[in-house]
Design a protein around this motif. Structure first.
Motif, mmCIF file in Angstrom:
data_model
loop_
_atom_site.group_PDB
_atom_site.id
_atom_site.type_symbol
_atom_site.label_atom_id
_atom_site.label_comp_id
_atom_site.label_asym_id
_atom_site.label_seq_id
_atom_site.Cartn_x
_atom_site.Cartn_y
_atom_site.Cartn_z
ATOM 1 N N PHE A 33 0.819 -1.202 0.000
ATOM 2 C CA PHE A 33 0.000 0.000 0.000
ATOM 3 C C PHE A 33 0.859 1.260 0.000
ATOM 4 C CE2 PHE A 33 -2.301 3.408 2.180
ATOM 5 C CZ PHE A 33 -3.309 3.592 1.237
ATOM 6 N N SER A 51 -4.681 -0.679 -8.705
ATOM 7 C CA SER A 51 -5.535 -1.780 -8.239
ATOM 8 C C SER A 51 -4.678 -2.878 -7.614
ATOM 9 C CB SER A 51 -6.325 -2.357 -9.406
ATOM 10 O OG SER A 51 -5.456 -3.042 -10.275
ATOM 11 N N ARG B 30 0.734 -16.057 0.860
ATOM 12 C CA ARG B 30 1.431 -14.780 0.692
ATOM 13 C C ARG B 30 0.482 -13.731 0.096
ATOM 14 N NH1 ARG B 30 6.976 -13.194 -2.630
ATOM 15 N NH2 ARG B 30 6.398 -11.021 -2.920
ATOM 16 N N ARG B 31 -0.237 -14.124 -0.974
ATOM 17 C CA ARG B 31 -1.121 -13.143 -1.602
ATOM 18 C C ARG B 31 -2.234 -12.726 -0.635
ATOM 19 N NH1 ARG B 31 -2.668 -10.850 -6.651
ATOM 20 N NH2 ARG B 31 -0.490 -11.184 -7.172
ATOM 21 N N ARG B 33 -2.252 -12.693 2.645
ATOM 22 C CA ARG B 33 -1.740 -11.844 3.733
ATOM 23 C C ARG B 33 -1.375 -10.455 3.214
ATOM 24 N NH1 ARG B 33 2.879 -15.144 6.637
ATOM 25 N NH2 ARG B 33 2.849 -13.400 8.095
ATOM 26 N N GLU B 34 -0.850 -10.414 1.977
ATOM 27 C CA GLU B 34 -0.499 -9.094 1.418
ATOM 28 C C GLU B 34 -1.742 -8.245 1.168
ATOM 29 O OE1 GLU B 34 3.281 -8.149 -0.858
ATOM 30 O OE2 GLU B 34 2.596 -9.972 -1.835
ATOM 31 N N ILE B 35 -2.801 -8.875 0.667
ATOM 32 C CA ILE B 35 -4.035 -8.114 0.417
ATOM 33 C C ILE B 35 -4.656 -7.679 1.744
ATOM 34 C CG2 ILE B 35 -6.376 -8.226 -0.532
ATOM 35 C CD1 ILE B 35 -4.205 -8.049 -2.665
ATOM 36 N N ALA B 36 -4.640 -8.564 2.741
ATOM 37 C CA ALA B 36 -5.173 -8.204 4.065
ATOM 38 C C ALA B 36 -4.419 -7.008 4.625
ATOM 39 C CB ALA B 36 -5.066 -9.394 5.011
ATOM 40 N N SER B 37 -3.095 -7.023 4.468
ATOM 41 C CA SER B 37 -2.285 -5.904 4.951
ATOM 42 C C SER B 37 -2.602 -4.631 4.176
ATOM 43 C CB SER B 37 -0.794 -6.259 4.803
ATOM 44 O OG SER B 37 0.012 -5.124 5.015
ATOM 45 N N ASP B 38 -2.688 -4.754 2.850
ATOM 46 C CA ASP B 38 -2.961 -3.590 2.005
ATOM 47 C C ASP B 38 -4.289 -2.943 2.377
ATOM 48 O OD1 ASP B 38 -4.003 -2.081 -0.298
ATOM 49 O OD2 ASP B 38 -2.206 -2.761 -1.325
ATOM 50 N N VAL B 39 -5.323 -3.767 2.521
ATOM 51 C CA VAL B 39 -6.657 -3.227 2.838
ATOM 52 C C VAL B 39 -6.636 -2.541 4.206
ATOM 53 C CG1 VAL B 39 -9.052 -3.874 3.336
ATOM 54 C CG2 VAL B 39 -7.881 -4.857 1.358
ATOM 55 N N TRP B 40 -5.964 -3.163 5.162
ATOM 56 C CA TRP B 40 -5.872 -2.562 6.504
ATOM 57 C C TRP B 40 -5.155 -1.216 6.437
ATOM 58 C CZ3 TRP B 40 -2.666 -0.514 10.107
ATOM 59 C CH2 TRP B 40 -3.123 -0.475 11.432
ATOM 60 N N GLU B 41 -4.026 -1.179 5.727
ATOM 61 C CA GLU B 41 -3.251 0.073 5.619
ATOM 62 C C GLU B 41 -4.077 1.141 4.905
ATOM 63 O OE1 GLU B 41 -0.282 0.477 6.883
ATOM 64 O OE2 GLU B 41 0.448 -1.557 7.237
ATOM 65 N N HIS B 42 -4.780 0.722 3.847
ATOM 66 C CA HIS B 42 -5.600 1.655 3.079
ATOM 67 C C HIS B 42 -6.667 2.287 3.980
ATOM 68 C CE1 HIS B 42 -7.814 2.384 -1.007
ATOM 69 N NE2 HIS B 42 -7.975 3.393 -0.181
ATOM 70 N N ARG B 63 -10.579 -0.728 -6.201
ATOM 71 C CA ARG B 63 -9.246 -1.322 -6.395
ATOM 72 C C ARG B 63 -9.350 -2.831 -6.595
ATOM 73 N NH1 ARG B 63 -5.034 -0.206 -2.060
ATOM 74 N NH2 ARG B 63 -3.556 -0.870 -3.662
ATOM 75 N N GLY B 67 -8.717 -4.653 -10.472
ATOM 76 C CA GLY B 67 -7.610 -5.608 -10.582
ATOM 77 C C GLY B 67 -8.050 -7.034 -10.852
ATOM 78 N N ASP B 71 -5.791 -10.288 -11.554
ATOM 79 C CA ASP B 71 -5.778 -11.362 -10.554
ATOM 80 C C ASP B 71 -5.997 -12.724 -11.206
ATOM 81 O OD1 ASP B 71 -5.378 -9.771 -8.291
ATOM 82 O OD2 ASP B 71 -7.514 -9.367 -8.049
#
Lengths: 120, 216
Positions: A33, A51, B30-31, B33-42, B63, B67, B71
């Protein structure tokens, strides 16, 4: 369609550009992010946050090409800050060289040809 | 957390779980956890910047939707063992997105014209004498049709407003066609959201690739 070896797509160039900008500010590593925010702020092409699909696919391609490296952050930090753990990325030496080479190529391609002088 | 944010987070999580379901465990985790992190940060960055929770939820949703083609293609290429460096380049994604754009705009414009015409017909035409609620239904359908057409028209310039107009239009249609409620709201928002944002970013993806001699 097969991609020509040694080429960077615009999104990949934007990511490397943003990552090197962050590095100049003292942030050697970035998370997904964070780089999306930086790309949105610094890229002339970007309109809003990239995205999820495009961003993480591009990060994966750059890592596979050896231009980025990544690791999971220390899980205790995430626990302390009560958030999911971040995957941290860093630009490699090859990534930095590839970025500068790509930028040089782009600049050379966009430089207008000097008008030819006609003999009087 | 607001309901809108919880719904957006849930949709992002569900979509990621769906397209990664058949991938190797390491890649899948990995994907996710990365999306979970991204959404949280966002969520937290946007809320800290003073954005409204509903606007943040719409941004997260867009977003995800924008994507989806990438995906799915990434999932396919990873399953075939090619990883993210797949030869399925951005051009394929652009082609898929163009189809989504064309389908979304065409369907929404068609529905807009249909409801505008149908609303006029039942409100002021043949159905006008069949009951006292018919004129009201007619007006509601006309307004819904206009909102859908307005959403298509302003989409490239004002994507958020376009999605809002189409969402309100979809809700309005559901007043007269209740059975559509479960379908039209998520489908219309998803298709038009993908369409307008892909229009805005099309020029970015179509830019010429730069040569990086050092990587070859």
């Amino acid at each position: 369609m097969r991609r020509k070896p040694g080429t960077l797509l615009p999104i990949e160039l934007d990511i490397l550009d943003a990552a090197l900008t962050l590095r100049r500010r003292g942030e050697d590593e970035f998370h997904g992010f964070g780089i999306a925010q930086e790309v949105a702020a610094s890229s002339e092409r970007a309109r809003g946050l990239t995205s999820h699909g495009t961003l993480y696919k591009a990060l994966g391609r750059l890592e596979d090409a050896g231009l980025l490296e990544s690791r999971w952050e220390d899980p205790t930090i995430a626990v302390e800050e009560r958030r999911p753990p971040r995957r941290l990325y860093a630009v490699t030496g090859a990534g930095e060289r590839a970025y500068h080479a790509a930028r040089a190529t782009t600049r050379a391609a966009s430089t207008p040809a000097r008008p030819r002088l006609e003999p009087s | 957390m607001s309901r809108a944010l919880a719904a957006a987070e849930g949709l992002a999580t569900a979509w990621t779980a769906f397209y990664t379901r058949d991938l190797p465990a390491e890649v899948r985790e990995r994907r996710r956890r990365e999306i979970a992190s991204d959404v949280w940060e966002h969520e937290h960055a946007a809320l800290a910047a003073g954005e409204h929770a509903v606007a943040v939820a719409v941004d997260i949703l867009l977003r995800v939707v924008r994507g989806m083609a990438a995906d799915v293609l990434w999932g396919w290429s990873t399953l075939r063992g090619r990883g993210a460096g797949s030869p399925l380049t951005g051009r394929v994604v652009i082609m898929v997105n163009r189809l989504v754009i064309a389908a979304g705009v065409a369907v929404t414009a068609f529905l807009g014209v249909y409801f505008l015409a149908n609303g006029f017909s039942i409100g002021f035409g043949a159905g006008g004498d069949q009951g006292e609620l018919y004129p009201l239904y007619g007006i509601i359908e006309m307004v819904a049709g206009l909102l859908l057409l307005a959403g298509v028209g302003i989409g490239p310039r004002r994507p958020r407003l376009a999605v809002a107009a189409i969402a309100v239009g979809a809700v309005a249609i559901s007043v007269t066609h209740v059975w559509l409620l479960v379908l039209n709201i998520p489908a219309t928002i998803a298709v038009i959201g993908a369409a307008v944002w892909r229009m805005r970013s099309a020029s970015r993806q179509e830019g010429p690739p730069a040569t990086a001699a050092a990587t070859s």
